[in-house]
Write a protein that holds these residues in place. Structure first.
Motif, PDB file in Angstrom:
ATOM      1  N   GLU A   6       0.844  -1.191   0.000  1.00  0.00           N
ATOM      2  CA  GLU A   6       0.000   0.000   0.000  1.00  0.00           C
ATOM      3  C   GLU A   6       0.885   1.248   0.000  1.00  0.00           C
ATOM      4  OE1 GLU A   6      -3.453  -0.579   2.976  1.00  0.00           O
ATOM      5  OE2 GLU A   6      -1.827  -1.866   3.711  1.00  0.00           O
ATOM      6  N   SER A   7       0.348   2.337  -0.532  1.00  0.00           N
ATOM      7  CA  SER A   7       1.090   3.589  -0.499  1.00  0.00           C
ATOM      8  C   SER A   7       0.190   4.753  -0.888  1.00  0.00           C
ATOM      9  CB  SER A   7       2.286   3.537  -1.451  1.00  0.00           C
ATOM     10  OG  SER A   7       3.012   4.746  -1.420  1.00  0.00           O
ATOM     11  N   ASN A  59       3.438   7.370  -7.330  1.00  0.00           N
ATOM     12  CA  ASN A  59       4.636   7.033  -8.096  1.00  0.00           C
ATOM     13  C   ASN A  59       5.336   5.818  -7.501  1.00  0.00           C
ATOM     14  OD1 ASN A  59       4.334   9.079  -9.987  1.00  0.00           O
ATOM     15  ND2 ASN A  59       5.488  10.563  -8.759  1.00  0.00           N
ATOM     16  N   ALA A  60       5.456   5.805  -6.179  1.00  0.00           N
ATOM     17  CA  ALA A  60       6.106   4.680  -5.516  1.00  0.00           C
ATOM     18  C   ALA A  60       5.310   3.391  -5.714  1.00  0.00           C
ATOM     19  CB  ALA A  60       6.278   4.980  -4.031  1.00  0.00           C
ATOM     20  N   LYS A  61       3.971   3.517  -5.628  1.00  0.00           N
ATOM     21  CA  LYS A  61       3.129   2.326  -5.809  1.00  0.00           C
ATOM     22  C   LYS A  61       3.223   1.809  -7.240  1.00  0.00           C
ATOM     23  CE  LYS A  61      -1.405   2.716  -5.453  1.00  0.00           C
ATOM     24  NZ  LYS A  61      -2.756   2.830  -4.841  1.00  0.00           N
ATOM     25  N   ASN A  62       3.203   2.710  -8.213  1.00  0.00           N
ATOM     26  CA  ASN A  62       3.295   2.289  -9.612  1.00  0.00           C
ATOM     27  C   ASN A  62       4.643   1.663  -9.926  1.00  0.00           C
ATOM     28  OD1 ASN A  62       0.682   3.105 -10.248  1.00  0.00           O
ATOM     29  ND2 ASN A  62       1.319   5.185 -10.792  1.00  0.00           N
ATOM     30  N   GLN A  63       5.700   2.182  -9.322  1.00  0.00           N
ATOM     31  CA  GLN A  63       7.019   1.593  -9.515  1.00  0.00           C
ATOM     32  C   GLN A  63       7.069   0.174  -8.946  1.00  0.00           C
ATOM     33  OE1 GLN A  63       9.886   4.294  -7.805  1.00  0.00           O
ATOM     34  NE2 GLN A  63       9.496   5.898  -9.344  1.00  0.00           N
ATOM     35  N   ALA A  64       6.408   0.002  -7.795  1.00  0.00           N
ATOM     36  CA  ALA A  64       6.365  -1.337  -7.192  1.00  0.00           C
ATOM     37  C   ALA A  64       5.562  -2.294  -8.065  1.00  0.00           C
ATOM     38  CB  ALA A  64       5.764  -1.256  -5.794  1.00  0.00           C
ATOM     39  N   LYS A  65       4.474  -1.784  -8.662  1.00  0.00           N
ATOM     40  CA  LYS A  65       3.674  -2.622  -9.556  1.00  0.00           C
ATOM     41  C   LYS A  65       4.473  -3.066 -10.766  1.00  0.00           C
ATOM     42  CE  LYS A  65      -1.037  -0.999  -8.583  1.00  0.00           C
ATOM     43  NZ  LYS A  65      -2.237  -0.338  -9.154  1.00  0.00           N
ATOM     44  N   GLU A  66       5.313  -2.183 -11.274  1.00  0.00           N
ATOM     45  CA  GLU A  66       6.127  -2.515 -12.442  1.00  0.00           C
ATOM     46  C   GLU A  66       7.202  -3.541 -12.101  1.00  0.00           C
ATOM     47  OE1 GLU A  66       7.721   1.067 -14.061  1.00  0.00           O
ATOM     48  OE2 GLU A  66       5.760   1.895 -14.603  1.00  0.00           O
ATOM     49  N   LYS A  67       7.705  -3.455 -10.882  1.00  0.00           N
ATOM     50  CA  LYS A  67       8.792  -4.351 -10.491  1.00  0.00           C
ATOM     51  C   LYS A  67       8.298  -5.739 -10.093  1.00  0.00           C
ATOM     52  CE  LYS A  67      12.910  -4.535  -7.577  1.00  0.00           C
ATOM     53  NZ  LYS A  67      13.756  -3.816  -6.589  1.00  0.00           N
ATOM     54  N   TYR A  68       7.111  -5.792  -9.477  1.00  0.00           N
ATOM     55  CA  TYR A  68       6.577  -7.075  -9.006  1.00  0.00           C
ATOM     56  C   TYR A  68       5.258  -7.384  -9.718  1.00  0.00           C
ATOM     57  CZ  TYR A  68       9.821  -5.831  -5.276  1.00  0.00           C
ATOM     58  OH  TYR A  68      10.926  -5.452  -4.584  1.00  0.00           O
ATOM     59  N   ASP A  69       5.035  -8.632  -9.976  1.00  0.00           N
ATOM     60  CA  ASP A  69       3.779  -9.023 -10.607  1.00  0.00           C
ATOM     61  C   ASP A  69       2.607  -8.703  -9.682  1.00  0.00           C
ATOM     62  OD1 ASP A  69       4.997 -10.026 -12.869  1.00  0.00           O
ATOM     63  OD2 ASP A  69       5.209 -12.039 -12.047  1.00  0.00           O
ATOM     64  N   VAL A  70       1.559  -8.105 -10.226  1.00  0.00           N
ATOM     65  CA  VAL A  70       0.367  -7.793  -9.437  1.00  0.00           C
ATOM     66  C   VAL A  70      -0.552  -9.011  -9.445  1.00  0.00           C
ATOM     67  CG1 VAL A  70      -1.651  -6.314  -9.209  1.00  0.00           C
ATOM     68  CG2 VAL A  70       0.526  -5.339  -9.986  1.00  0.00           C
ATOM     69  N   ARG A  71      -0.756  -9.583  -8.281  1.00  0.00           N
ATOM     70  CA  ARG A  71      -1.672 -10.735  -8.195  1.00  0.00           C
ATOM     71  C   ARG A  71      -3.113 -10.245  -8.196  1.00  0.00           C
ATOM     72  NH1 ARG A  71      -1.336 -16.135  -6.851  1.00  0.00           N
ATOM     73  NH2 ARG A  71      -3.215 -17.058  -5.938  1.00  0.00           N
ATOM     74  N   HIS A  72      -3.437  -9.364  -7.238  1.00  0.00           N
ATOM     75  CA  HIS A  72      -4.772  -8.769  -7.170  1.00  0.00           C
ATOM     76  C   HIS A  72      -4.618  -7.285  -6.863  1.00  0.00           C
ATOM     77  CE1 HIS A  72      -6.220 -12.841  -7.090  1.00  0.00           C
ATOM     78  NE2 HIS A  72      -5.774 -13.059  -5.871  1.00  0.00           N
ATOM     79  N   ASP A  73      -5.296  -6.450  -7.633  1.00  0.00           N
ATOM     80  CA  ASP A  73      -5.263  -5.005  -7.407  1.00  0.00           C
ATOM     81  C   ASP A  73      -6.541  -4.595  -6.684  1.00  0.00           C
ATOM     82  OD1 ASP A  73      -5.073  -2.244  -7.477  1.00  0.00           O
ATOM     83  OD2 ASP A  73      -4.255  -2.187  -9.507  1.00  0.00           O
ATOM     84  N   PHE A  74      -6.400  -4.074  -5.472  1.00  0.00           N
ATOM     85  CA  PHE A  74      -7.553  -3.683  -4.662  1.00  0.00           C
ATOM     86  C   PHE A  74      -7.707  -2.166  -4.577  1.00  0.00           C
ATOM     87  CE2 PHE A  74      -6.347  -7.903  -3.025  1.00  0.00           C
ATOM     88  CZ  PHE A  74      -7.540  -8.573  -3.227  1.00  0.00           C
ATOM     89  N   ASN A  94      12.163  -1.692   4.024  1.00  0.00           N
ATOM     90  CA  ASN A  94      13.040  -0.532   4.199  1.00  0.00           C
ATOM     91  C   ASN A  94      12.643   0.639   3.303  1.00  0.00           C
ATOM     92  OD1 ASN A  94      14.713  -1.822   6.118  1.00  0.00           O
ATOM     93  ND2 ASN A  94      15.876  -2.837   4.487  1.00  0.00           N
ATOM     94  N   ASN A  95      11.642   0.430   2.446  1.00  0.00           N
ATOM     95  CA  ASN A  95      11.171   1.485   1.555  1.00  0.00           C
ATOM     96  C   ASN A  95      10.150   2.341   2.308  1.00  0.00           C
ATOM     97  OD1 ASN A  95       9.922   3.073  -0.448  1.00  0.00           O
ATOM     98  ND2 ASN A  95      10.324   1.527  -2.018  1.00  0.00           N
ATOM     99  N   LYS A  96      10.539   3.575   2.655  1.00  0.00           N
ATOM    100  CA  LYS A  96       9.688   4.428   3.472  1.00  0.00           C
ATOM    101  C   LYS A  96       8.442   4.912   2.739  1.00  0.00           C
ATOM    102  CE  LYS A  96      13.547   6.040   6.320  1.00  0.00           C
ATOM    103  NZ  LYS A  96      14.328   7.229   6.790  1.00  0.00           N
ATOM    104  N   ASN A  97       8.407   4.729   1.420  1.00  0.00           N
ATOM    105  CA  ASN A  97       7.249   5.163   0.640  1.00  0.00           C
ATOM    106  C   ASN A  97       6.175   4.091   0.507  1.00  0.00           C
ATOM    107  OD1 ASN A  97       8.184   7.809  -0.041  1.00  0.00           O
ATOM    108  ND2 ASN A  97       9.621   6.864  -1.492  1.00  0.00           N
ATOM    109  N   LEU A  98       6.480   2.899   1.037  1.00  0.00           N
ATOM    110  CA  LEU A  98       5.546   1.778   0.905  1.00  0.00           C
ATOM    111  C   LEU A  98       5.206   1.191   2.269  1.00  0.00           C
ATOM    112  CD1 LEU A  98       7.232  -0.154  -2.069  1.00  0.00           C
ATOM    113  CD2 LEU A  98       5.314   1.439  -2.219  1.00  0.00           C
TER     114      LEU A  98
END
Length: 416
Positions: free
Chosen positions: A40-41, A45-60, A79-83
């Motif tokens: 969650e975030s 921008n941080a959330k979208n970057q995480a989505k690009e890096k990891y496969d999205v199983r379910h988007d809520f 350790n990512n303070k934005n997530l």
């Protein structure tokens, strides 16, 4: 009584609803340990970057998205303070499979005591109803080629695989629990008419496997299956009842939000109260959720002139007794749940107990009543179930009393 939002032994050996509720355990694949997480975030921008890096199983949406990561990745994400990264919790069956002693290749009674009780007819030989209604059974899957179920199967989907978010055409039930629940809802006696009958044998089965073979599953998968059933209802223009004989001692916001979404979109959600009675305030989630109909278990014993609430059946909040309003932690309805015979995953039959078994009686009754009254909304249908329960009060068992009580809810709704 008010209510809220938000798993096979004999009765004596009944397992607790809350026995297997735990955080997600790692899965091993290709030498790596994997864990299911929710990311969650408020930083898009941080959330979208995480989505690009990891496969999205379910988007809520605003609740974030779930994905599988290695333990090393999980530690790095923390350790990512934005997530905000948390492990996805697990949900379990309301009870565990019992020994094979009660299994049989043919039903000893085609209309077991639960059918006789809910139809209020001790001589009934077959049941009917549920036309054009779909019942999504979210459980361990279903033996869709069971002779008493195969004629009613319309969907078969697996949401429980760790590395696949959904597999259509697959819902194999190694456990047996899901097949049993499905049979109580809509078993039709089989093509030869020699099998067992459920409450609404003309309804269609959506067998959604959300729990693995050991009877546990992730809350994000369950939430996704609930939303999927609601979306399918809208897309196909059909009426859907969701039946969930699963739970946890703690609320999952993902599941609660999914139930609210389904309820707002015309679906009726029915869930087990749990097997942690007879103490008060032992109801589990999602049964305790306001927009889910929580079901307690009755046994085939007469006390004070009515059926008796089983000791193992979880109880709700006694502070709301008598108000006939449903809110969080309230039991709403009661139905047969002790020594219930139904279909099994070996192609035969089994007799088991629990609020898991009471839930499909109500799910089946909902399908039957909806089929007979297609003009009803899901909220109208819920009110009809409550009215029928009020007319058949339960006075037996710990906590049962005149009117709305924390043990039996409004009472036991009947088909006729």
């Amino acid at each position: 009584m008010k209510k809220v939002s938000f798993t096979l032994t004999t009765i004596i050996l009944m397992m607790s609803l809350f026995a297997v509720s735990a955080f997600a355990s790692p899965e091993k694949e290709n030498g790596n340990e994997w864990v299911r997480v929710l990311i969650e975030s408020t930083n898009e921008n941080a959330k979208n970057q995480a989505k690009e890096k990891y496969d999205v199983r379910h988007d809520f949406g605003k609740q974030g998205f779930s994905t599988n990561v290695t333990l090393q990745q999980y530690k790095a994400l923390q350790n990512n303070k934005n997530l905000n990264v948390t492990k996805v919790d697990k949900v379990s069956l309301v009870n565990k499979p019992q020994a094979a002693a009660d299994r049989s290749t043919a039903p000893s009674d085609q209309t077991p005591w639960g059918m006789e009780a809910i139809y209020n007819d001790n001589s009934i030989t077959a049941t009917d109803g549920g036309d054009e209604i779909r019942v999504a059974v979210l459980d361990t899957g279903s033996k869709t080629d069971h002779v008493d179920l195969e004629g009613n199967v319309e969907q078969c989907k697996d949401f429980s695989r760790f590395f696949f978010s959904r597999v259509d055409g697959s819902c194999n039930d190694v456990n047996g629990h899901g097949t049993h629940v499905a049979g109580t809802v809509l078993a039709d006696g089989g093509a030869d008419g020699a099998g067992i009958y459920g409450v609404a044998p003309d309804a269609k089965l959506w067998a959604y496997k959300v729990l693995g073979d050991l009877g546990t599953g992730f809350s994000d998968d369950i939430a996704n299956a609930i939303r999927h059933a609601a979306d399918q209802s809208l897309q196909q223009g059909v009426k859907v009842v969701i039946s969930m004989s699963l739970g946890s001692s703690t609320e999952s916001s993902l599941i609660t939000e999914a139930i609210d979404y389904a309820y707002a979109n015309g679906v009726l959600v029915v869930a087990a109260a749990g097997n942690s009675g007879p103490d008060a305030d032992t109801i589990g989630y999602p049964g305790a959720v306001e927009n889910a109909v929580a079901v307690a278990a009755l046994e085939d014993v007469q006390e004070n002139g009515t059926y008796r609430v089983a000791d193992f059946s979880s109880r709700g909040n006694p502070d709301t007794d008598g108000d006939y309003v449903i809110q969080e932690r309230d039991v709403e309805l009661s139905a047969p749940g002790a020594a219930i015979a139904s279909t099994w995953n070996d192609g035969g039959y089994n007799t088991i107990s629990g609020t898991s078994m009471a839930t499909p009686h109500v799910s089946g009754l909902a399908a039957k009543l909806w089929g007979e009254n297609p003009g009803l909304s899901n909220t109208d249908l819920r009110a009809e179930l409550q009215n029928r329960a009020t007319a058949n009060d339960i006075l037996g068992g710990t906590g049962a009393a005149d009117g709305d009580d924390y043990a039996s809810g409004f009472g036991f709704p009947l088909a006729q």
